[in-house]
Motif scaffolding. Structure first.
Motif, short mmCIF file in Angstrom:
data_model
loop_
_atom_site.label_atom_id
_atom_site.label_comp_id
_atom_site.label_asym_id
_atom_site.label_seq_id
_atom_site.Cartn_x
_atom_site.Cartn_y
_atom_site.Cartn_z
N VAL A 187 0.23 -3.45 -6.05
CA VAL A 187 0.46 -2.15 -5.43
C VAL A 187 -0.85 -1.36 -5.49
O VAL A 187 -1.42 -1.20 -6.56
CB VAL A 187 1.59 -1.36 -6.15
CG1 VAL A 187 1.74 0.02 -5.55
CG2 VAL A 187 2.89 -2.13 -6.11
N VAL A 188 -1.32 -0.90 -4.32
CA VAL A 188 -2.58 -0.15 -4.26
C VAL A 188 -2.37 1.14 -3.47
O VAL A 188 -1.52 1.22 -2.59
CB VAL A 188 -3.71 -0.98 -3.59
CG1 VAL A 188 -4.05 -2.19 -4.42
CG2 VAL A 188 -3.35 -1.36 -2.18
N PHE A 223 4.73 7.64 -4.70
CA PHE A 223 5.55 6.52 -4.25
C PHE A 223 5.41 5.27 -5.13
O PHE A 223 5.98 4.23 -4.82
CB PHE A 223 5.18 6.14 -2.81
CG PHE A 223 5.30 7.28 -1.86
CD1 PHE A 223 6.52 7.87 -1.60
CD2 PHE A 223 4.17 7.80 -1.22
CE1 PHE A 223 6.63 8.93 -0.73
CE2 PHE A 223 4.28 8.86 -0.35
CZ PHE A 223 5.51 9.42 -0.10
N ARG A 224 4.66 5.35 -6.23
CA ARG A 224 4.40 4.16 -7.05
C ARG A 224 5.68 3.56 -7.63
O ARG A 224 5.85 2.34 -7.61
CB ARG A 224 3.42 4.45 -8.17
CG ARG A 224 3.11 3.17 -8.97
CD ARG A 224 1.90 3.25 -9.84
NE ARG A 224 0.64 3.46 -9.18
CZ ARG A 224 -0.09 2.48 -8.65
NH1 ARG A 224 0.36 1.25 -8.62
NH2 ARG A 224 -1.25 2.75 -8.11
N THR A 271 0.85 -1.19 0.00
CA THR A 271 0.00 0.00 0.00
C THR A 271 0.89 1.24 0.00
O THR A 271 1.92 1.29 0.66
CB THR A 271 -0.93 0.04 1.22
OG1 THR A 271 -0.15 0.13 2.41
CG2 THR A 271 -1.82 -1.18 1.28
N ILE A 272 0.45 2.22 -0.79
CA ILE A 272 1.14 3.51 -0.82
C ILE A 272 0.12 4.59 -0.49
O ILE A 272 -1.08 4.41 -0.73
CB ILE A 272 1.81 3.77 -2.21
CG1 ILE A 272 0.78 3.66 -3.35
CG2 ILE A 272 2.95 2.80 -2.44
CD1 ILE A 272 1.34 3.98 -4.73
N PRO A 311 4.51 6.00 4.09
CA PRO A 311 4.39 6.20 2.64
C PRO A 311 4.25 4.89 1.89
O PRO A 311 3.44 4.77 0.99
CB PRO A 311 5.67 6.92 2.25
CG PRO A 311 6.49 7.07 3.47
CD PRO A 311 5.74 6.54 4.63
N ILE A 312 5.03 3.86 2.30
CA ILE A 312 4.94 2.55 1.67
C ILE A 312 4.85 1.50 2.77
O ILE A 312 5.69 1.45 3.66
CB ILE A 312 6.16 2.26 0.77
CG1 ILE A 312 6.29 3.31 -0.33
CG2 ILE A 312 6.08 0.85 0.18
CD1 ILE A 312 7.54 3.16 -1.19
N THR A 313 3.81 0.67 2.70
CA THR A 313 3.64 -0.41 3.67
C THR A 313 3.48 -1.71 2.91
O THR A 313 2.59 -1.84 2.08
CB THR A 313 2.41 -0.17 4.57
OG1 THR A 313 2.55 1.10 5.20
CG2 THR A 313 2.29 -1.24 5.62
N VAL A 314 4.35 -2.67 3.21
CA VAL A 314 4.27 -4.00 2.61
C VAL A 314 3.56 -4.90 3.61
O VAL A 314 4.03 -5.08 4.73
CB VAL A 314 5.68 -4.55 2.30
CG1 VAL A 314 5.59 -5.95 1.70
CG2 VAL A 314 6.44 -3.61 1.38
#
Length: 173
Positions: A150-151, A134-135, A128-129, A159-162
């Motif tokens: 990626v959503v 941040f894509r 998630t961004i 900013p970015i969560t895996v």
């Protein structure tokens, strides 16, 4: 020209005097200061205890974003990445290390929990961004860990969560 009034019960009342008219001594002043100090200490202690209780009951024990929420104002060239494990195998540390070795700014790796701090299980791995900005980094991270979707979602603060699901397997090197 005062008039003469008949004598009544107020004429025979004694003049009020007593302790309030006595001179205050150093002992009295010290005693008063100690009373005020103790009262202030009790109030401060209750306030401090209440704030600590509220702090410990916070639902945000996991990842908390920095006070600098502007993505472009970061001093690091790469955005912060948080890895959360929503599967059964506790792979967030290993996946976070893969990303850290690749040069990404991994700020945390832990288990995905709900508001009651109970582990949450999900099936599908997703990145998630918070912004389209941040894509490119998220797509590069996806390539490193096995190409999850990626959503854009405001669900997580970073900013970015895996979020690793139960379908996640560590990439073979």
């Amino acid at each position: 020209m005062a008039k003469k009034f008949p004598i009544d019960e107020f004429d025979s009342a004694t003049v009020h005097g007593g302790r309030h008219r006595a001179r205050r001594t150093a002992k009295d002043r010290i005693y008063e200061w100690v009373r005020i100090f103790v009262a202030a200490a009790v109030v401060a202690g209750v306030g401090y205890g209440t704030l600590k209780y509220v702090e410990n009951s916070s639902v945000f024990d996991g990842y908390l974003p920095s006070s600098n929420s502007s993505p472009s104002a970061s001093t690091d060239s790469r955005p912060g990445v948080v890895v959360l494990d929503g599967g059964d195998e506790n792979l967030s540390g290993a996946a976070g290390q893969i990303l850290k070795d690749a040069g990404y700014n991994v700020t945390g790796a832990s288990v995905l929990v709900d508001a009651d701090k109970k582990p949450v299980k999900i099936k599908t791995t997703v990145i998630t961004i918070t912004d389209e900005l941040f894509r490119a980094d998220a797509e590069a991270i996806a390539a490193k860990i096995g190409n999850p979707e990626v959503v854009i979602s405001p669900e997580f603060a970073g900013p970015i969560t895996v979020v690793l699901g139960s379908n996640y397997k560590l990439p073979q090197e």
